[in-house]
Scaffold this active site. Structure first.
Site, mmCIF file in Angstrom:
data_model
loop_
_atom_site.group_PDB
_atom_site.id
_atom_site.type_symbol
_atom_site.label_atom_id
_atom_site.label_comp_id
_atom_site.label_asym_id
_atom_site.label_seq_id
_atom_site.Cartn_x
_atom_site.Cartn_y
_atom_site.Cartn_z
ATOM 1 N N ARG C 102 0.760 -0.953 0.337
ATOM 2 C CA ARG C 102 0.144 0.310 -0.228
ATOM 3 C C ARG C 102 0.504 1.678 0.066
ATOM 4 O O ARG C 102 2.168 1.117 0.431
ATOM 5 C CB ARG C 102 -0.615 0.185 1.317
ATOM 6 C CG ARG C 102 -0.077 -0.124 2.434
ATOM 7 C CD ARG C 102 -1.169 -0.022 3.324
ATOM 8 N NE ARG C 102 -0.293 -0.256 4.738
ATOM 9 C CZ ARG C 102 -1.229 0.159 6.433
ATOM 10 N NH1 ARG C 102 -1.897 0.080 6.304
ATOM 11 N NH2 ARG C 102 -0.105 -0.234 7.563
ATOM 12 N N ASN C 140 -4.971 7.378 4.217
ATOM 13 C CA ASN C 140 -4.412 6.008 5.432
ATOM 14 C C ASN C 140 -3.457 6.574 5.637
ATOM 15 O O ASN C 140 -3.532 6.161 4.916
ATOM 16 C CB ASN C 140 -5.752 4.852 5.593
ATOM 17 C CG ASN C 140 -5.563 4.183 6.817
ATOM 18 O OD1 ASN C 140 -5.887 4.257 7.404
ATOM 19 N ND2 ASN C 140 -4.067 3.373 6.652
ATOM 20 N N GLU C 141 -3.010 7.507 7.270
ATOM 21 C CA GLU C 141 -1.585 7.131 7.528
ATOM 22 C C GLU C 141 -1.200 7.174 6.261
ATOM 23 O O GLU C 141 0.221 6.914 6.507
ATOM 24 C CB GLU C 141 -1.190 5.452 8.090
ATOM 25 C CG GLU C 141 -2.701 4.700 9.179
ATOM 26 C CD GLU C 141 -1.770 3.756 9.469
ATOM 27 O OE1 GLU C 141 -1.227 3.081 8.569
ATOM 28 O OE2 GLU C 141 -2.457 3.594 10.943
ATOM 29 N N GLU C 312 -7.980 3.846 15.089
ATOM 30 C CA GLU C 312 -7.337 2.814 15.536
ATOM 31 C C GLU C 312 -6.563 2.298 16.765
ATOM 32 O O GLU C 312 -5.811 2.997 17.412
ATOM 33 C CB GLU C 312 -6.966 2.340 14.152
ATOM 34 C CG GLU C 312 -6.843 2.696 13.043
ATOM 35 C CD GLU C 312 -6.249 2.161 11.967
ATOM 36 O OE1 GLU C 312 -4.857 1.574 11.816
ATOM 37 O OE2 GLU C 312 -6.480 2.663 11.022
ATOM 38 N N GLU C 360 -2.165 -8.690 7.073
ATOM 39 C CA GLU C 360 -2.585 -8.621 8.422
ATOM 40 C C GLU C 360 -3.116 -9.671 9.128
ATOM 41 O O GLU C 360 -3.938 -9.797 10.305
ATOM 42 C CB GLU C 360 -2.766 -6.842 8.790
ATOM 43 C CG GLU C 360 -2.319 -6.088 8.769
ATOM 44 C CD GLU C 360 -2.924 -4.711 8.463
ATOM 45 O OE1 GLU C 360 -3.921 -4.868 9.024
ATOM 46 O OE2 GLU C 360 -2.384 -3.887 8.609
ATOM 47 N N GLN C 361 -2.592 -10.796 9.325
ATOM 48 C CA GLN C 361 -3.454 -11.897 9.347
ATOM 49 C C GLN C 361 -2.923 -12.090 10.873
ATOM 50 O O GLN C 361 -3.771 -12.921 11.968
ATOM 51 C CB GLN C 361 -3.543 -13.111 8.976
ATOM 52 C CG GLN C 361 -2.156 -13.381 8.423
ATOM 53 C CD GLN C 361 -2.212 -14.595 7.606
ATOM 54 O OE1 GLN C 361 -1.056 -15.824 8.069
ATOM 55 N NE2 GLN C 361 -1.714 -14.645 6.354
ATOM 56 N N HIS C 363 -2.960 -9.453 13.413
ATOM 57 C CA HIS C 363 -2.814 -8.584 13.357
ATOM 58 C C HIS C 363 -4.242 -8.660 14.554
ATOM 59 O O HIS C 363 -5.587 -9.237 13.382
ATOM 60 C CB HIS C 363 -3.473 -7.227 13.202
ATOM 61 C CG HIS C 363 -3.673 -5.653 13.105
ATOM 62 N ND1 HIS C 363 -4.424 -5.569 14.701
ATOM 63 C CD2 HIS C 363 -2.686 -5.053 13.629
ATOM 64 C CE1 HIS C 363 -4.295 -4.728 15.330
ATOM 65 N NE2 HIS C 363 -3.224 -3.754 14.090
#
Ligand SMILES: [Zn+2]
Ligand SMILES: [Zn+2]
Ligand SMILES: [Zn+2]
Lengths: 645, 645, 645
Positions: C102, C140-141, C312, C360-361, C363
């Protein structure tokens, strides 16, 4: 039997006769040649110079030596690279890796496949039926110098084809990889890309598939060579010399196409490179760590389906580790006997004579550059005499313990370590060490292979449990200990619907709720049947009703649990805790162990028991181990005792 | 004498007169200017702006200052790079190193050679006979920022020519380099390539030749400038300002073309960068290590064939080290006197005034940006007064001890360290330190230079012993100590046929059988006449009959041995063991030493003896050292005492 | 209020209703969606698929949830990148950063600006007036994964324009940057270049301007999105989710265009990444350091001009730090309450359910992949119940202490650290920690903002003091402490003519003569009113007559000094020395503090006082703090006590 690696092209032809005679006088029966000689075999495109190699083969065969001939594909010459620069591999940073050393090719470059076929066929036709030829080595040390994964245009093209075959439709691929995440969806296989050079980490499922693809390219390349050699060289064996400490491709797969496996044993250099503690690195700097060679012997015996050699045995100090100490006196002999004890058919030293020039000039040989025997050569000669005295060695049988070793497990945990020091190589090695310290012989086996006959099965971690692996665990007869993260991922690198341990939940009904990676210094003590401290990793497990909990973490979560003959360890254990755990496993499996001193190891081969002393104090060999055949009941530092029962 | 580096282009022209007058009032006699001013001298291609520099030269000369003018080739301007981007150097990873700082050129780019000739000739014609001009500095700090080895197409083209000249035929090159190894053979010089970006290490013989080639390119480039300057500037000296801690090209060669050598002395920054222990780095953070400046003074006295300056003397805190502490009070004065003690003709501070802008804004000068004297400026002024009081300094003579320093030794051991911490810079420095702690003056000499007149010769290591070096050792009159690896390689980076020490075996008949590199913590004690512990390195030596063994390793192998007046040390020694060895050498050479405290150093210049205190306690200067001329018999921390006998 | 981040596109549509209902039952009022869904919204160029998102919005709104919709620009899909590969950012080494994760875009690529406008407008038109829509999140960020500075051709082109606007003439730029140094002068803006890939460091003035330019590009890009959203979505708020520990662009500037600020709070991962000592990293591994979340809460309250959310909130172990331990039981609840205590309007957890696939599994979410509540989900539910019981929270007011935080200070000290460990993030954090340990609430403010009403102002360092900042300091009503390097640079990165502290010399008449950066182990004790030891940095200061010196270094130089209500600290202080200094400041400001235990923190919100226990022992909450509303007067490890006065 003993062997040696020889480079006739490095020496004056006038020395060959004497060299061959001296090999024989040391007890050497096999000689490997030719694997880097392309520029001498074909000095110009299409012009072959066979004369020198014909003569070398004749001299060696004439002295009674059995020849192993290497295909020279590890070192394509400059003219070939200049004609086809697209052969060169590309590193993960998109830098072409050029000519000037070796292994400068991509397994996916079409021109390379074609050129490889051509040279292998030429050599195979010329020597396939030479009377001195015992067999073939394909290429040399696949993957050495990080050469499995290549990131160029040919690699991408071949990967796209591989994806198309595997997934059929881009929708299936998107689904399998979870590409909806971060809008990574592909509309066609043409949109596929290599998982490097992105802004942050790429999809782990993509990375695992790229690794699988790359591993399969190696196996296919090797199979191509094997098929040519089989066609032109009936009755000769075909092998490959694998490396130690190397997990970048699936050795089980490549081994399937070989008659047996061989590996290149440099235990002292490997000890310098392995993630041992500083204290261990110093302690074992001149002897190697006591399990370094043995672990690989047991692994490659598995890869070779029971048959294996050491193709390159370290004969003295080497040149390629950060530090390269002279081995302790006796160590070359010890390494040789240890390989034989684990079942090696031939132990072949690398190399006959130290080369005074080029990259490996600081690599010892059995002889010094001035043509006198080196200290290592003296030790090899002693083994030659001892072997002669001992006669032929008995066959070994199945070991009582199996350790499941999986290349995909290494890839998965490197792609997604989750904790920086979760290292598959270390983990499997430490489990092996712990059970070997209890005096047991170990077979290293492939996941999915039958586990029948083993009293104890160790699976340090196996994140992806295939159907075959699941069936083998289910049908095993002995006690099984699974380590953390086992069953935590599907074939496409996802968390199983039922959470970890996924398919194993029917063998041991537990559910892993959360995982915790622990920085150095952060520890999780566990108490119960086994005491110890988890470092690096722990899990929060919910255990089903029929699960027995043998140890818990301080917060009450189960740390060690079992259901019937299947146990699960929910953390990373090392040191005494791990050894206690193995003792508990022995107890559960009905195996007898013995507490060996830290630096003593045993290994059986038929009726013979071999004892090795890697330490600094003498060990009194127990009478129960048999009658001394070679050596002494007082096993001195660096020495070997062979006993018969 | 004192000098200063000045940048008139950085300051308002209205300040120049006052600056010049204040320089004179501080006792400054020399001023260096111009070496980064290309964009002001030639602001557009072909348009020269001489006016400002004419006026600056006139102002400085008018104040009685002698001018050293730098050729501005270290900073080609943007318009030149945009016209000839192929001038830019290329790093070992194939990345072009761009405009934006300095030294952005390859020594092999044809356009660069042409442009350099043009600008040097223009400046030389303009100012070659200016009455204020004392001499020239070529370029600035050759090699700074790793700019000796460049890896672009021009570099390869020039290297091919160099190889053709050196080897005549590709067969000779293949033979010399051992290219048969790994099929690296070349069919023509057109197939030659640079030894970077390969899959694993390239041939060390190729790397050594590429380094030699690169070093010769520097010498040729400098010679080109020297020839132009000599043609247009009769009677003026030509020098270059070398750097400290820098071994990437052969300074002896460049020095041959200069009238004398100069170097840029930043002892505190160098101490931060040198591989000292953490404890040493902290201890000497604000004073520099006591041998840091002195080692280089003695080296560049050698490079300048007896004549040398400090061209840039650290005047306070700098900007370029990882940490940049303010020097301890008195240290700038101490550095200045120490340079003079070692024979400097001029000590020139860098720079007159701290620049408030651009890259070096945190680099101190004799003045602060607000035009007031800095703390370092005050100390320089004190030296100016003391020098005036003392009058002219006597000439120094030959020292009793010679240390053989070889740039190729640095390249060889970096190309093939064999043990990760075998560091030539450290080794030579520690030998120098050990003998300096015994109060002796040292000359640093080139291998092959006559060793006549020296009572003791130290060769810490000299892997390649040329015929000239061999002859000089043979004809030496004093005692010689050779360190490990000496004579271990031929001119083409091969192991000698008779093994190490190769040609020296006729001076000391020994043979090195095996070498062992020792990781930190792995130690090899030695006992005998000299006690100690080898770290990093040891060798297994077979000593001939007429060799006397003075110390042995624990396994009985000779560690220190001699034949007549030639001794050989078969390992790496540090600390007390090394100092004891030096004391033993003194004893063998008939030299008298004295045990100096750790932080005190002495140096003689004719009848004067200088004492320097780098430590934290006062030292009582012995009466035997003479009568105090400057300073006190109580040598305080940071102070200097000058004595006359 | 509570919120959650939800990805309807990741789950079966049949789960949405249940998910929404369960959110509501946990007390969740807000749900953020859509920010990574571009490939689902526009699966082919120009073909929009709104159906699924229409349905998702309707389901969520139907359940009573307020929706925050993200513009999907953080993840341009593959087809877009294939059409416009020049969108991709380029790293400082000139490597294009590709597709596969990303943030793969340059803020300066024209095609990217155009495509961003198109997609933002499409989404804004479709949902701008959706009844369930509460507001927008842009992108985003910004800057995550080092994506602020990009070094490609579009970046250079835009930078040239920026320079032209700022400097008008190349002469002005040359003058401002001091380009005469090293002949870096430019003849035109076309000759401008990016400050990377040079031989050694580039001009710090150029680097600062490139950083300012890059920061402004982010603000302009965000403003472009904001303008589109405002046009099509009247009455809805617009925010952006900033990251923690991130200084690469000026958040104050971006905040100016938003209705309020939000940030993404992962205190445990940030603790692993922050330069804490090893001991602190272990100690706080499972709780986070006690000031990590709070510092950012106070910063983003400032950026949001008083209004802010946590967008978040870490709900359990994460996946992206070197190690990712399971948070200590209670910690998720503690983090939530702490955010509310500092004034958060909404605390929104990331994410609703742990994704079993892709990057991100590992997370955590409020739910496990098997759709059951996770341990963190249980804690969120508890906060939901407690919030309901407590009712609405009072507004907070201005804090007594202001800490001046400046993004340019971070850039300047990173461009020119001068000492390797001079770290702006650490420095500001340690000052904040020290004053928070005294029980005080802190506002973090922008330089130049009014300081009225603050009793104490802390400026740890502010190298460039703008006119606005100078005026604010001058007009402040409280006591001000300036740290070292304050006022040491002009707007164009030069040393001020009057030396540091430049313009502040009229407030406190001192002059910094020399600066000293101190390697670890090199210490400078200071004595006086405040005792302590300077590490990392000290200065030599000349203090004017009306300056009072409160502490001195051992050599007598002033270390802490003041004139009226302005004080200056001439070194880096840590630990107890820094806490003592803060206590002295409180004393000078007339503020009352209390010595809190190391791991206890307080925060007021109107009449409520919140106490948090990050430690391992119980703390007895003083009666003076009020009446317990939630929790207990015995504040247990990991617990929260809320008191009312
Ligand atoms: Zn081709
Ligand atoms: Zn050109
Ligand atoms: Zn485009």
């Amino acid at each position: 039997m003993l062997g040696v690696c020889y480079y006739p092209e490095h020496w004056s032809e006038s020395w060959w006769e004497e060299d061959a005679a001296r090999m024989r006088s040391l007890g050497i029966t096999h000689v490997r040649i030719g694997e880097f000689a392309w520029s001498r075999i074909e000095p110009e495109p299409g012009r072959f110079e066979w004369g020198w190699l014909d003569r070398a083969m004749d001299v060696l065969a004439g002295a009674g030596l059995k020849i192993v001939l290497g295909t020279p594909t590890a070192t394509p010459p400059k003219w070939l690279i200049d004609r086809h620069p697209d052969i060169l591999p590309v590193d993960e940073k998109d830098q072409v890796r050029g000519f000037g050393s070796r292994r400068h090719y991509s397994f996916s470059a079409p021109a390379w496949i074609q050129e490889s076929r051509r040279i292998v066929e030429a050599v195979a036709r010329r020597y396939g039926e030479h009377p001195g030829l015992a067999g073939w080595q394909t290429d040399n040390e696949y993957g050495c110098h990080d050469t499995i994964l290549s990131w160029g245009q040919h690699d991408l093209a071949a990967f796209k084809q591989w994806l198309r075959r595997r997934y059929q439709t881009p929708q299936a691929l998107n689904e399998a990889w979870g590409n909806v995440f971060w809008s990574m969806e592909l509309r066609s296989f043409d949109e596929a890309f290599l998982p490097n050079l992105s802004v942050t980490e790429t999809n782990p499922a993509a990375r695992l598939d790229f690794w699988r693809f790359s591993s399969e390219q190696v196996a296919a390349y090797n199979r191509m060579q094997v098929e040519i050699l089989r066609a032109h060289s009936p009755g000769r064996f075909i092998t490959h010399n694998f490396m130690g400490l190397f997990h970048d491709f699936d050795h089980w797969d490549v081994g399937d196409d070989l008659d047996f496996a061989t590996w290149d044993s440099y235990p002292i250099g490997f000890t310098e490179r392995f993630p041992f503690s500083e204290e261990e690195k110093i302690r074992y700097a001149r002897t190697a760590h006591p399990d370094m060679a043995a672990f690989h012997h047991d692994l490659y015996r598995g890869v070779g389906r029971g048959r294996w050699w050491v193709m390159e045995q370290q004969p003295g100090p080497v040149n390629w580790a950060p530090w390269n100490p002279i081995p302790r006196k006796g160590q070359i002999r010890l390494f040789t006997w240890e390989a034989l004890a684990h079942g090696a058919e031939v132990v072949s030293y690398f190399r006959w004579r130290q080369a005074p020039f080029a990259q490996e000039q600081n690599h010892a040989g059995l002889n010094l550059p001035d043509r006198t025997l080196s200290p290592g050569g003296e030790e090899a000669a002693q083994v030659g005499r001892e072997l002669k005295a001992l006669g032929s060695l008995p066959d070994g049988g199945q070991a009582p313990v199996a350790l499941v070793f999986d290349y995909e497990a290494s890839w998965i945990t490197r792609i997604q370590p989750q904790g920086q020091d979760f290292d598959y190589a270390e983990m499997t090695y430490r489990w092996y060490e712990a059970v070997r310290r209890l005096g047991l012989d170990v077979d290293i086996v492939r996941p999915g292979a039958s586990l029948k006959g083993y009293r104890l099965v160790l699976a340090p971690t196996l994140p992806y449990v295939s159907d075959a692996a699941h069936a083998a665990f289910r049908d095993a007869e002995g006690f099984i200990l699974f380590g953390p993260r086992t069953g935590s991922r599907t074939r496409t690198f996802a968390i199983p619907d039922n959470l970890a341990p996924g398919p194993l939940a029917d063998l041991i009904p537990i559910k892993v709720i959360q995982v915790s990676s622990l920085r150095p210094g952060l520890q999780e003590p566990l108490t119960g049947t086994v005491q110890g401290t988890a470092t690096r990793w722990r899990e929060d497990v919910e255990a089903g009703a029929r699960v027995q909990v043998h140890a818990r973490f301080e917060d009450g979560c189960p740390a060690l649990m079992s259901a019937d003959s299947k146990a699960y360890l929910a953390g990373w254990l090392e040191g005494q805790g791990l050894r206690d755990l193995m003792a508990w496993c022995l107890d559960r499996s009905g195996l007898e162990g013995m507490q060996l001193p830290e630096d003593i190891r045993l290994r059986r081969r038929g009726a013979l028991t071999f004892a090795f002393n890697y330490g600094n104090s003498t060990w009194d060999v127990a009478a129960s181990l048999g009658k001394v055949v070679i050596g002494s009941r007082e096993l001195k530092p660096g020495d070997v005792t062979i006993l018969a029962t």
